[in-house]
Design an enzyme around this catalytic site. Structure first.
Site, PDB file in Angstrom:
ATOM      1  CB  CYS A 109      -1.183  -0.363   1.305  1.00  0.00           C
ATOM      2  SG  CYS A 109      -2.082  -1.367   1.097  1.00  0.00           S
TER       3      CYS A 109
HETATM    4  N1  LIG Z   1      -3.336   1.239   2.576  1.00  0.00           N
HETATM    5  C1  LIG Z   1      -2.937   2.182   2.640  1.00  0.00           C
HETATM    6  O1  LIG Z   1      -1.562   1.987   3.282  1.00  0.00           O
HETATM    7  C2  LIG Z   1      -3.383   2.822   2.246  1.00  0.00           C
HETATM    8  C3  LIG Z   1      -2.048   3.727   1.475  1.00  0.00           C
HETATM    9  C4  LIG Z   1      -2.368   5.551   1.185  1.00  0.00           C
HETATM   10  N2  LIG Z   1      -2.924   6.710   2.351  1.00  0.00           N
HETATM   11  C5  LIG Z   1      -3.538   5.503   0.476  1.00  0.00           C
HETATM   12  O2  LIG Z   1      -5.118   5.859   0.576  1.00  0.00           O
HETATM   13  O3  LIG Z   1      -3.494   5.311  -0.685  1.00  0.00           O
END
Ligand SMILES: NC(=O)CC[C@H](N)C(=O)O
Length: 192
Positions: A109
């Site tokens: 992510c």
């Molecule tokens: N799950 C995450 O790491 C989210 C990554 C990032 N903050 C997003 O919203 O895309």
């Protein structure tokens, strides 16, 4: 089985919640399974991503040194998911270190998004590359808000759960990682 393993594999986990291993429980379980499969004894070194940043060098030089020593002794670097911009610069530095030193890097992510920003800035010479999560007016946006989400309804707009992604490019590296599949169903939890 785990107790009989001798050879160590060191994974540096570069994140924000270093005092809270519960939030990364699934990642830790996956690492454990993978290390047993490879006959290695897993050692996870927690590195607070803020400790890798230049400001820590001045404010807390010992913490800075300790963080970089852990990163440099790792066999692999893992940057998990996260929200908010605290520690983001440290994640970019970890991705840069991994790339320049050929250390295996797994970005999940946000960890993947920051590896993309790092590559854009330092390999593609796009110094203003950023995610619009951290700079909505980024000159070179390379991670963007997903059009299907709504900017006005934070929280309820995340792409959540299983989603099918089709591989459309011939000879695609990602497809190869999935055994040359036509598509993959992956779990999502992000807005960008
Ligand atoms: N799950 C995450 O790491 C989210 C990554 C990032 N903050 C997003 O919203 O895309």
């Amino acid at each position: 089985m785990f107790d009989t393993l001798q050879d160590i594999v060191r994974i540096a986990m570069v994140g924000k919640y270093t005092g809270l291993s519960d939030s990364y429980l699934s990642v830790l379980k996956a690492l454990l399974h993978a290390s047993v499969y490879c006959h290695r004894k897993l050692v996870v070194d927690w590195v607070a991503s803020t400790d890798l940043e230049d400001s820590t060098k001045i404010e807390a030089p010992d913490a800075y040194k300790a963080a970089w020593n852990l990163l440099k002794s790792a066999d692999g670097i893992l940057v998990p998911g996260g929200f908010g911009d605290r520690g983001v610069q440290g994640k970019i530095l970890a991705a840069k270190y991994a790339r320049e030193n050929n250390v295996p890097y797994l970005g999940i992510c946000l960890g993947m998004q920051m590896a993309v920003v790092e590559f854009a800035r330092h390999v593609m010479n796009l110094p203003h590359a950023n995610s619009t999560e951290f700079d909505p007016n980024a000159k070179t946006p390379c991670v963007i808000f997903m059009p299907e989400g709504s900017k006005t309804h934070m929280g309820g707009t995340m792409r959540l759960g299983s989603r099918r992604t089709f591989f459309k490019v011939a000879d695609c590296k990602s497809a190869k990682l999935y055994g040359n599949a036509d598509y993959v169903d992956e779990r999502h939890r992000h807005r960008y």
